[in-house]
Design an enzyme around this catalytic site. Structure first.
Site, PDB file in Angstrom:
ATOM      1  N   ASP A  40      42.747  41.554  39.098  1.00  0.00           N
ATOM      2  CA  ASP A  40      43.063  42.594  38.117  1.00  0.00           C
ATOM      3  C   ASP A  40      44.584  42.733  38.149  1.00  0.00           C
ATOM      4  O   ASP A  40      45.157  43.013  39.214  1.00  0.00           O
ATOM      5  CB  ASP A  40      42.445  43.931  38.509  1.00  0.00           C
ATOM      6  N   SER A  90      50.929  43.417  45.316  1.00  0.00           N
ATOM      7  CA  SER A  90      51.755  42.230  45.291  1.00  0.00           C
ATOM      8  C   SER A  90      51.547  41.441  44.010  1.00  0.00           C
ATOM      9  O   SER A  90      51.169  42.000  42.988  1.00  0.00           O
ATOM     10  CB  SER A  90      51.493  41.363  46.513  1.00  0.00           C
ATOM     11  N   HIS A 117      40.422  36.116  43.780  1.00  0.00           N
ATOM     12  CA  HIS A 117      39.283  35.217  43.585  1.00  0.00           C
ATOM     13  C   HIS A 117      39.770  33.865  43.064  1.00  0.00           C
ATOM     14  O   HIS A 117      40.904  33.731  42.605  1.00  0.00           O
ATOM     15  CB  HIS A 117      38.288  35.846  42.612  1.00  0.00           C
TER      16      HIS A 117
END
Length: 262
Positions: free
Chosen positions: A86, A227, A142
């Site tokens: 995200d 980050s 992911h």
């Protein structure tokens, strides 16, 4: 003068030992009372979290939370590259003769970003996507493709902020900060997933056990505090989606474009 002062303050606060202290506190029971305040301050959707807020024992455990199953749809197209996180896309475009041009006003070389790896040659005229994770975001990373992990590298470095100020005013933050680089071989070629540490990030961790063969959308790693992830696509293997990428807010599993054989 103001810019110089802010840069100097950032230089002084971007020491690894400061991030280490912050990380140790976030992993301690003493941080537990701050969880609800942290969630409220950053507008985190606590209803998406895998567990109720009361079941997280430390701030770090909450920050690295998993989501409830099924909340992120993984694009199923066989040729699709999906977002690994995200995030807000703060940079995207073709790589020109080994240079990423104008990410918040600065240029980066692939050689420097990949720590002078021999694999640099694969990406000299490929495509790059910079994905920035704010404290609000879900912080597990992911896999953007289905494929095989062919190499991993941990590059030691600094912990400068990777927010808008850091990218604009600190010198080449993405290639100076600590990085965890994963190279994945897939049906159309190779992709580098570059996970960039930031100020107050105590570490970047791979999930365990890490499988050598991974399916698109599986957990790869996670950040302990916010980050950036930089995706690098091998020369001639990627076409971005029609509506563009730069400035888009994306969710993990969302289609970024199409992979093709080079």
């Amino acid at each position: 003068m103001t810019k110089w002062l802010l840069r100097s303050m950032t230089e002084l606060s971007s020491r690894k030992w400061i991030s280490s202290l912050t990380g140790r506190f976030a992993q301690s029971a003493a941080s537990r009372p701050f969880i609800s305040r942290f969630a409220k301050t950053y507008g985190i959707k606590i209803e998406e979290a895998e567990k109720p807020l009361s079941q997280y024992m430390t701030l770090n455990e909450f920050f690295t939370r998993r989501l409830k199953p099924g909340l992120r749809e993984i694009h199923e197209g066989i040729d699709s590259l999906v977002s690994p996180v995200d995030a807000l896309i703060t940079g995207a475009g073709p790589i020109s003769s080994g240079t990423i041009v104008n990410v918040k006003g600065q240029d980066y070389t692939i050689e420097e970003l990949l720590n002078r790896s021999p694999r640099t040659a694969n990406y000299m005229n490929g495509y790059y996507i910079v994905l920035y994770l704010s404290p609000t975001d879900y912080h597990r990373i992911h896999t953007p493709v289905s494929g095989r992990i062919v190499e991993r590298e941990h590059v030691l470095g600094r912990v400068y902020p990777v927010n808008d100020f850091g990218l604009r005013h600190m010198r080449r933050v993405l290639s100076r900060n600590e990085r965890l680089i994963t190279y994945m071989q897939h049906s159309a070629g190779e992709t580098a997933v570059v996970k960039v540490g930031a100020m107050n990030v105590s570490s970047i961790q791979y999930v365990q056990p890490l499988k050598p063969e991974m399916v698109k959308g599986e957990e790869l790693a996670y950040f302990e505090f916010g980050s950036t992830v930089v995706l690098l696509l091998e020369d001639g293997t990627f076409t971005p989606r029609d509506n563009g990428l730069l400035g888009m807010k994306v969710r993990m599993g969302e289609r970024l474009g199409a992979l093709q054989d080079n």
